[in-house]
Design an enzyme around this catalytic site. Structure first.
Site, PDB file in Angstrom:
ATOM      1  CB  VAL A  58      44.313  18.666  74.302  1.00  0.00           C
ATOM      2  CG1 VAL A  58      45.405  17.731  74.812  1.00  0.00           C
ATOM      3  CG2 VAL A  58      44.724  20.118  74.497  1.00  0.00           C
ATOM      4  CB  ALA A 103      40.345  14.290  72.431  1.00  0.00           C
ATOM      5  CE  LYS A 104      36.163  17.765  78.463  1.00  0.00           C
ATOM      6  NZ  LYS A 104      35.426  16.577  78.860  1.00  0.00           N
ATOM      7  N   GLY A 105      38.240  19.621  73.922  1.00  0.00           N
ATOM      8  CA  GLY A 105      38.401  20.883  73.196  1.00  0.00           C
ATOM      9  C   GLY A 105      37.682  21.991  73.922  1.00  0.00           C
ATOM     10  CG  ASP A 144      32.830  19.142  78.455  1.00  0.00           C
ATOM     11  OD1 ASP A 144      32.916  17.973  78.833  1.00  0.00           O
ATOM     12  OD2 ASP A 144      33.276  20.090  79.140  1.00  0.00           O
TER      13      ASP A 144
END
Ligand code: GLU
Length: 412
Positions: A58, A103-105, A144
């Site tokens: 995202v 963002a992050k995934g 992460d």
């Protein structure tokens, strides 16, 4: 079709709307991610079968620069969580004044159940799904929960192979040997320790008189335990996902960390056992949630006895719990400041990659300390003028910066 919207972000915004006015298009900008990728992708397993995994990326907001944020591998990863974390990354980068959006995934997977070979296949396959949308000037992933420098190395290698180019700045958190930055491995913890030190100084509280409980002994929890114990703080409790240990006189952190390294858990160590739930409710000076999100909820917030919480994890406190902690005068140093050291040194890594010139440890440390202290000073002004808690003050600060950038770009 459901809308591309972040429900939790709305909750965060509701809390600050009593302090600042937000127009409808501003609320939309802050709750609707610019791009949401969700995909299923095949990965070959060691037994010759192929397994299909679900992945996400995202990209929430890029007004202040290329989007930035980690990738988590976790069995409970889900889209709303990733959206919320992407939003928080945009805020975090604004709080510490680094030129990135958020963002992050994630991938729904328990990496502990994969062999090294399978993990490599999964990491490379994930990059093949998103390579068109990332790049040193577009979106820059990082580690992460459960993702490591080795995984970043495979991901960078896959990207460079596809692009047939040298592109180390596509990803941060890489190993030093592969153009990573000095101190990136402990940056989240070191940044949090700087913030705590400044906070305690302002309150005239001494390290040796401060007891600390830490939930989590991974990269963030383990390193912050090491740093704070070296600085003279008394770490009385620490836990991993299975169980925790407690010693009111203070734990020998060196011993605990080497036990964990050797055995892989804390079971059987010669200390009093506590559950993760009990650890959160211990009567200590500072509580450091350094594991997963949603740990302090409306169900246990009233039982928290610590008067200071340093959020090293992302989103460990739910918005409902925040209201309860406020009422109980618990001071929460929020995630987007407390754990921003990680992305700050990621930024340094990206800068070093683009210069192809690498800094010594002292230089990285000094620059990190300066950024963390400046960010603290900046938001304290907001705390005083809005008379609100630290989370609301930081959210107002970050959101104003993002919206200012959006305005200059032409969103009115
Ligand atoms: N995953 C870390 C965070 O949540 C680091 C992100 C990054 O370095 O881009 O802040």
């Amino acid at each position: 079709m459901p809308e591309n919207i972040c429900i939790n972000c709305k909750k965060y915004l509701e809390k600050i709307r009593k302090y600042i006015d937000l127009k409808e298009n501003e609320v939309d900008t802050l709750t609707k991610p610019r791009r949401t990728l969700m995909f299923s992708f095949p990965v070959p397993m060691d037994d010759g079968e192929t397994k299909i995994f679900t992945g996400y990326r995202v990209q929430f907001n890029d007004a202040r620069g290329p989007t930035k944020g980690g990738i988590r591998f976790h069995p409970d990863a889900d889209l709303e969580e990733i959206r919320t974390l992407a939003f928080l990354m945009a805020l975090k980068c604004a709080v510490v004044n680094i030129p990135f959006g958020g963002a992050k995934g994630g991938v729904i997977v328990d990496p502990k159940k994969l062999s090294k070979n399978e993990l490599e296949h999964l990491s490379r396959a994930y990059i093949r799904e998103i390579f068109k949308f990332i790049g040193p000037d577009r979106d820059i992933p990082a580690p992460d929960v459960n993702t490591t420098p080795q995984i970043m190395a495979w991901m960078m290698d896959e990207y460079e192979k596809i692009k047939q180019a040298n592109a180390p700045g596509v990803i941060t958190g890489k190993p030093i040997e592969l153009r990573g930055s000095k101190l990136r491995d402990i940056a989240t913890s070191l940044g949090g320790a700087f913030i705590l030190r400044e906070f305690m100084k302002a309150k005239k509280l001494k390290p040796e008189e401060t007891t600390i409980a830490i939930q989590g002994i991974g990269n963030a929890g383990g390193n912050v335990a090491k740093i704070l114990s070296e600085w003279g703080y008394k770490i009385v409790a620490i836990s991993d996902s299975k169980n925790g240990i407690y010693n009111e006189k203070g734990l020998d952190i060196k011993k605990v960390l080497s036990y964990k390294k050797e055995k892989g858990n804390l079971i059987g160590i010669d200390e009093k056992e506590v559950s993760n739930k009990e650890l959160l409710e211990l009567d200590v000076g500072v509580l450091i949630p350094a594991a997963l999100g949603d740990q302090i909820t409306k169900d246990n917030a009233d039982d928290i006895k610590a008067k200071i919480i340093l959020e090293l994890a992302n989103g460990p406190t739910t918005p409902e719990a925040d209201t309860i902690l406020d009422k109980n005068n618990v001071e929460v140093i929020p995630d987007i400041l407390a754990n921003a050291g990680g992305v700050v040194v990621s930024y340094f890594e990206w800068v070093q990659n683009s210069m192809n010139y690498y800094w010594e440890e002292d230089e990285v440390k000094e620059k990190l300390e300066k950024i963390m202290i400046n960010a603290t000073k900046e938001f304290e002004v907001n705390c005083a003028s809005y008379k609100c808690n630290m989370r609301d003050a930081l959210h107002i600060l970050a959101i104003n910066k993002i919206l200012a950038a959006e305005k200059l770009r032409g969103i009115h």
